[in-house]
Design a protein around this motif. Structure first.
Motif, PDB file in Angstrom:
ATOM      1  N   ASP A 105      27.942  72.889 -15.479  1.00 14.87           N
ATOM      2  CA  ASP A 105      27.452  72.201 -14.284  1.00 14.87           C
ATOM      3  C   ASP A 105      27.387  70.688 -14.442  1.00 14.87           C
ATOM      4  OD1 ASP A 105      24.312  71.309 -14.814  1.00 14.87           O
ATOM      5  OD2 ASP A 105      24.968  72.966 -16.066  1.00 14.87           O
ATOM      6  N   VAL A 151      30.431  74.163 -11.648  1.00 17.27           N
ATOM      7  CA  VAL A 151      29.574  74.623 -10.547  1.00 17.27           C
ATOM      8  C   VAL A 151      28.540  73.530 -10.284  1.00 17.27           C
ATOM      9  CG1 VAL A 151      29.869  77.114 -10.780  1.00 17.27           C
ATOM     10  CG2 VAL A 151      28.248  75.949 -12.274  1.00 17.27           C
ATOM     11  N   PRO A 152      28.403  73.065  -9.040  1.00 22.55           N
ATOM     12  CA  PRO A 152      27.475  71.974  -8.741  1.00 22.55           C
ATOM     13  C   PRO A 152      26.049  72.484  -8.536  1.00 22.55           C
ATOM     14  CG  PRO A 152      28.706  72.536  -6.771  1.00 22.55           C
ATOM     15  CD  PRO A 152      29.234  73.412  -7.880  1.00 22.55           C
ATOM     16  N   ALA A 212      29.658  68.236  -6.475  1.00 19.98           N
ATOM     17  CA  ALA A 212      31.028  68.742  -6.560  1.00 19.98           C
ATOM     18  C   ALA A 212      32.045  67.613  -6.689  1.00 19.98           C
ATOM     19  CB  ALA A 212      31.342  69.606  -5.340  1.00 19.98           C
ATOM     20  N   GLU A 213      31.909  66.558  -5.888  1.00 12.93           N
ATOM     21  CA  GLU A 213      32.881  65.465  -5.935  1.00 12.93           C
ATOM     22  C   GLU A 213      32.810  64.724  -7.258  1.00 12.93           C
ATOM     23  OE1 GLU A 213      35.377  64.947  -3.890  1.00 12.93           O
ATOM     24  OE2 GLU A 213      34.647  66.788  -2.954  1.00 12.93           O
ATOM     25  N   ARG A 223      34.626  66.838  -9.795  1.00 12.14           N
ATOM     26  CA  ARG A 223      36.085  66.718  -9.614  1.00 12.14           C
ATOM     27  C   ARG A 223      36.585  65.386 -10.154  1.00 12.14           C
ATOM     28  NH1 ARG A 223      34.806  68.945  -4.406  1.00 12.14           N
ATOM     29  NH2 ARG A 223      35.466  71.129  -4.284  1.00 12.14           N
ATOM     30  N   VAL A 237      36.333  73.715  -9.058  1.00 15.17           N
ATOM     31  CA  VAL A 237      34.915  73.597  -8.701  1.00 15.17           C
ATOM     32  C   VAL A 237      34.571  74.751  -7.770  1.00 15.17           C
ATOM     33  CG1 VAL A 237      33.106  72.196  -7.648  1.00 15.17           C
ATOM     34  CG2 VAL A 237      34.925  71.088  -8.959  1.00 15.17           C
ATOM     35  N   GLU A 295      31.471  77.016  -5.733  1.00 18.49           N
ATOM     36  CA  GLU A 295      30.162  76.741  -5.121  1.00 18.49           C
ATOM     37  C   GLU A 295      29.027  77.123  -6.063  1.00 18.49           C
ATOM     38  OE1 GLU A 295      27.612  77.866  -1.083  1.00 18.49           O
ATOM     39  OE2 GLU A 295      29.721  78.452  -1.276  1.00 18.49           O
TER      40      GLU A 295
END
Length: 207
Positions: A155, A173-174, A180-181, A184, A191, A193
């Motif tokens: 994470d 996983v965020p 998430a961005e 990435r 990525v 969810e």
């Protein structure tokens, strides 16, 4: 990519905020440490930046010369305060089980004190094939390479860096402190969810 696919039978997982939500227990441990030492610790702030080694956080609150002793005491208090309140992240057990169903091995590679990491997993009934502690960021590559892991799931930006250093596919996983961005941008290959999406992804990837 062919090399990574052949190694994907072993999947590494980070622990805090990937497989387990340890925030309530870590918060309780910091509060106990604060009360015992008489040193103010913003426990609510501390649990928003989980991932790096304990000593990184302690350096915000204690002088350098005290960190070794205070860290040892934190780990003692941790067993009493942090194991029971910690819960499994959504999809954590199913993610580990998915690796097994695919005929693979699931390992946990974490910066956490290894004995405490094992206590968490035992308490929650999550049974990886190996647990390796005390490794952070690029140092995680040591265990990933040793165990032949082709995928590492985490994470934190440090987990992405660890996967890349090992030549493993970085699945992020965020669900922790990094969005998430941000994951990435740091180089995560995939990525998701959260871990509930991992079994379907693994089936597709293996296929």
């Amino acid at each position: 990519m062919e090399g990574m696919t052949s190694r994907a039978v072993t999947v590494g997982f980070d622990l805090d905020m990937t497989l387990i939500d340890s925030r309530p227990g870590i918060r309780a441990t910091y509060l106990a440490l604060s009360a015992e030492t008489g040193t103010y610790i913003d426990a609510d702030l501390a649990v928003t930046r989980l991932g790096p080694p304990l000593e990184t956080e302690l350096a915000h609150w204690f002088p350098e010369e005290a960190i070794g002793e205070v860290g040892a005491r934190y780990r003692e208090l941790y067993v009493r305060h942090a194991i029971e309140p910690t819960t499994a992240m959504p999809g954590a057990r199913e993610a580990v089980d998915a690796v097994r169903r695919a005929g693979g091995r699931a390992i946990v590679v974490t910066a956490k004190h290894e004995p405490n990491a094992k206590l968490h997993l035992e308490h929650l009934g999550i049974e990886p094939d190996a647990v390796i502690g005390w490794l952070w960021a690029e140092a995680k590559a040591e265990a990933l390479v040793e165990h032949g892991a082709g995928v590492y799931v985490g994470d934190h930006l440090g987990d992405v860096r660890g996967a890349r250093a090992a030549g493993a596919l970085s699945v992020a996983v965020p669900t922790g402190p990094c969005g998430a961005e941000e994951l990435r941008a740091a180089g995560a290959d995939v990525v998701l969810e959260d871990l509930t999406a991992f079994p379907a992804w693994l089936e597709s990837y293996a296929g």
